[in-house]
Scaffold this motif. Structure first.
Motif, PDB file in Angstrom:
ATOM      1  N   UNK A  82      16.729  41.782  -0.494  1.00 38.94           N
ATOM      2  CA  UNK A  82      17.790  41.343   0.417  1.00 38.94           C
ATOM      3  C   UNK A  82      18.672  40.271  -0.208  1.00 38.94           C
ATOM      4  N   UNK A  83      18.079  39.439  -1.077  1.00 39.55           N
ATOM      5  CA  UNK A  83      18.832  38.373  -1.749  1.00 39.55           C
ATOM      6  C   UNK A  83      19.667  38.897  -2.914  1.00 39.55           C
ATOM      7  N   UNK A  84      19.292  40.057  -3.428  1.00 37.37           N
ATOM      8  CA  UNK A  84      19.886  40.577  -4.653  1.00 37.37           C
ATOM      9  C   UNK A  84      21.413  40.581  -4.659  1.00 37.37           C
ATOM     10  N   UNK A  85      22.102  41.108  -3.637  1.00 38.78           N
ATOM     11  CA  UNK A  85      23.577  41.129  -3.692  1.00 38.78           C
ATOM     12  C   UNK A  85      24.202  39.735  -3.807  1.00 38.78           C
ATOM     13  N   UNK A  86      23.694  38.774  -3.060  1.00 43.84           N
ATOM     14  CA  UNK A  86      24.298  37.437  -3.122  1.00 43.84           C
ATOM     15  C   UNK A  86      23.990  36.752  -4.454  1.00 43.84           C
ATOM     16  N   UNK A  87      22.806  36.980  -5.006  1.00 47.85           N
ATOM     17  CA  UNK A  87      22.466  36.393  -6.308  1.00 47.85           C
ATOM     18  C   UNK A  87      23.328  37.018  -7.403  1.00 47.85           C
ATOM     19  N   UNK A  88      23.542  38.328  -7.327  1.00 43.66           N
ATOM     20  CA  UNK A  88      24.407  39.001  -8.299  1.00 43.66           C
ATOM     21  C   UNK A  88      25.830  38.454  -8.225  1.00 43.66           C
ATOM     22  N   UNK A  89      26.362  38.310  -7.029  1.00 46.83           N
ATOM     23  CA  UNK A  89      27.728  37.791  -6.859  1.00 46.83           C
ATOM     24  C   UNK A  89      27.837  36.363  -7.390  1.00 46.83           C
ATOM     25  N   UNK A  90      26.854  35.539  -7.064  1.00 45.90           N
ATOM     26  CA  UNK A  90      26.881  34.153  -7.548  1.00 45.90           C
ATOM     27  C   UNK A  90      26.789  34.105  -9.068  1.00 45.90           C
ATOM     28  N   UNK A  91      25.939  34.954  -9.631  1.00 49.88           N
ATOM     29  CA  UNK A  91      25.815  35.014 -11.089  1.00 49.88           C
ATOM     30  C   UNK A  91      27.109  35.461 -11.744  1.00 49.88           C
ATOM     31  N   UNK A  92      27.768  36.450 -11.146  1.00 46.59           N
ATOM     32  CA  UNK A  92      29.043  36.935 -11.697  1.00 46.59           C
ATOM     33  C   UNK A  92      30.115  35.847 -11.620  1.00 46.59           C
ATOM     34  N   UNK A  93      30.145  35.126 -10.507  1.00 49.03           N
ATOM     35  CA  UNK A  93      31.136  34.042 -10.379  1.00 49.03           C
ATOM     36  C   UNK A  93      30.847  32.922 -11.382  1.00 49.03           C
ATOM     37  N   UNK A 103      31.883  39.788 -21.679  1.00 48.67           N
ATOM     38  CA  UNK A 103      30.818  40.591 -21.061  1.00 48.67           C
ATOM     39  C   UNK A 103      29.420  40.017 -21.305  1.00 48.67           C
ATOM     40  N   UNK A 104      29.176  39.539 -22.513  1.00 49.85           N
ATOM     41  CA  UNK A 104      27.858  38.970 -22.816  1.00 49.85           C
ATOM     42  C   UNK A 104      27.645  37.623 -22.119  1.00 49.85           C
ATOM     43  N   UNK A 105      28.700  36.818 -22.023  1.00 47.82           N
ATOM     44  CA  UNK A 105      28.600  35.531 -21.326  1.00 47.82           C
ATOM     45  C   UNK A 105      28.237  35.767 -19.857  1.00 47.82           C
ATOM     46  N   UNK A 106      28.919  36.700 -19.223  1.00 50.92           N
ATOM     47  CA  UNK A 106      28.672  36.987 -17.801  1.00 50.92           C
ATOM     48  C   UNK A 106      27.284  37.599 -17.616  1.00 50.92           C
ATOM     49  N   UNK A 107      26.916  38.532 -18.480  1.00 51.64           N
ATOM     50  CA  UNK A 107      25.588  39.165 -18.405  1.00 51.64           C
ATOM     51  C   UNK A 107      24.485  38.117 -18.522  1.00 51.64           C
ATOM     52  N   UNK A 108      24.623  37.206 -19.466  1.00 55.11           N
ATOM     53  CA  UNK A 108      23.622  36.160 -19.669  1.00 55.11           C
ATOM     54  C   UNK A 108      23.487  35.303 -18.417  1.00 55.11           C
ATOM     55  N   UNK A 109      24.616  34.951 -17.798  1.00 54.65           N
ATOM     56  CA  UNK A 109      24.577  34.113 -16.599  1.00 54.65           C
ATOM     57  C   UNK A 109      23.953  34.861 -15.419  1.00 54.65           C
ATOM     58  N   UNK A 110      24.275  36.134 -15.254  1.00 53.70           N
ATOM     59  CA  UNK A 110      23.694  36.924 -14.161  1.00 53.70           C
ATOM     60  C   UNK A 110      22.183  37.023 -14.349  1.00 53.70           C
ATOM     61  N   UNK A 111      21.753  37.295 -15.567  1.00 57.51           N
ATOM     62  CA  UNK A 111      20.310  37.364 -15.841  1.00 57.51           C
ATOM     63  C   UNK A 111      19.623  36.040 -15.522  1.00 57.51           C
ATOM     64  N   UNK A 112      20.282  34.920 -15.868  1.00 52.54           N
ATOM     65  CA  UNK A 112      19.717  33.600 -15.599  1.00 52.54           C
ATOM     66  C   UNK A 112      19.610  33.363 -14.090  1.00 52.54           C
ATOM     67  N   UNK A 113      20.621  33.774 -13.343  1.00 55.39           N
ATOM     68  CA  UNK A 113      20.588  33.630 -11.880  1.00 55.39           C
ATOM     69  C   UNK A 113      19.451  34.451 -11.287  1.00 55.39           C
ATOM     70  N   UNK A 114      19.255  35.662 -11.795  1.00 55.69           N
ATOM     71  CA  UNK A 114      18.149  36.491 -11.314  1.00 55.69           C
ATOM     72  C   UNK A 114      16.803  35.787 -11.539  1.00 55.69           C
ATOM     73  N   UNK A 115      16.605  35.258 -12.766  1.00 50.39           N
ATOM     74  CA  UNK A 115      15.342  34.560 -13.064  1.00 50.39           C
ATOM     75  C   UNK A 115      15.162  33.321 -12.184  1.00 50.39           C
ATOM     76  N   UNK A 116      16.248  32.545 -12.044  1.00 48.80           N
ATOM     77  CA  UNK A 116      16.154  31.295 -11.277  1.00 48.80           C
ATOM     78  C   UNK A 116      15.940  31.531  -9.793  1.00 48.80           C
TER      79      UNK A 116
END
Length: 182
Positions: free
Chosen positions: A17-28, A165-178
């Motif tokens: 349920x949290x996944x969409x908001x975490x993805x959006x925050x990571x992308x931003x 693309x790599x900068x954004x991917x790295x940040x999204x992955x970090x948000x997922x882990x955090x």
């Protein structure tokens, strides 16, 4: 009959349920990181090419990142009036200087010389840029037909385009882990 017991289903459902908001925050946040990197490249370019500066251009960068539906939109600009003249040049000299223009953009350049009151600038434009200094009715002016384009934002964005693309991917992955854990 086999009894099956599933542990952690509630936790999995909460994470999903949290996944969409975490993805959006990571992308931003990734877009913010990318813009900060572009600004670093632009400031490096400015510092390596400006001899007489008080840092106005480097301090005048602005940006915004916002979410519009499913899209994350980022804008980056320089609020100094000098920025556009430096980026694309001025007058005939700017028109004839090499530069990269954004798609579908046409710039009109002044074709006649103009005069800059010497009292309004704090450096000797003749010494720095070779602009002739002339006296008209008791006042001194610098005569110019323009300055070449000395791009600093366009090269920064070109460099960033490969890395974003790599900068954004790295940040999204970090948000997922955090925020969602391993």
């Amino acid at each position: 009959m086999i009894d099956v017991e599933i542990h952690g289903l509630d936790e999995l459902e909460a994470k999903l349920n949290k996944l969409p908001s975490v993805l959006a925050e990571g992308a931003m946040n990734g877009q913010e990181d990318a813009i900060e990197q572009a600004e670093t490249y632009a400031v490096d370019e400015l510092q390596s090419s400006i001899k007489y500066s008080q840092g106005e251009l480097a301090r005048s960068f602005k940006h915004e990142v916002k979410q519009d539906g499913d899209e994350v939109i980022a804008r980056w600009w320089n609020s100094s009036m000098v920025a556009i003249f430096r980026e694309f040049g001025t007058g005939k000299v700017g028109e004839n200087s090499p530069k990269k223009l954004p798609p579908n953009i046409a710039i009109a350049y002044r074709q006649t010389p103009w005069y800059i009151p010497a009292e309004e600038v704090d450096i000797d434009l003749n010494k720095i840029y070779g602009m002739p200094k002339i006296k008209i009715k008791g006042k001194y002016f610098y005569r110019t037909t323009g300055q070449p384009a000395r791009q600093f934002m366009t090269p920064a964005m070109d460099k960033l385009a490969k890395e974003a693309p790599n900068i954004i991917k790295t940040r999204v992955e970090q948000e997922f882990r955090d925020k969602l854990g391993d």
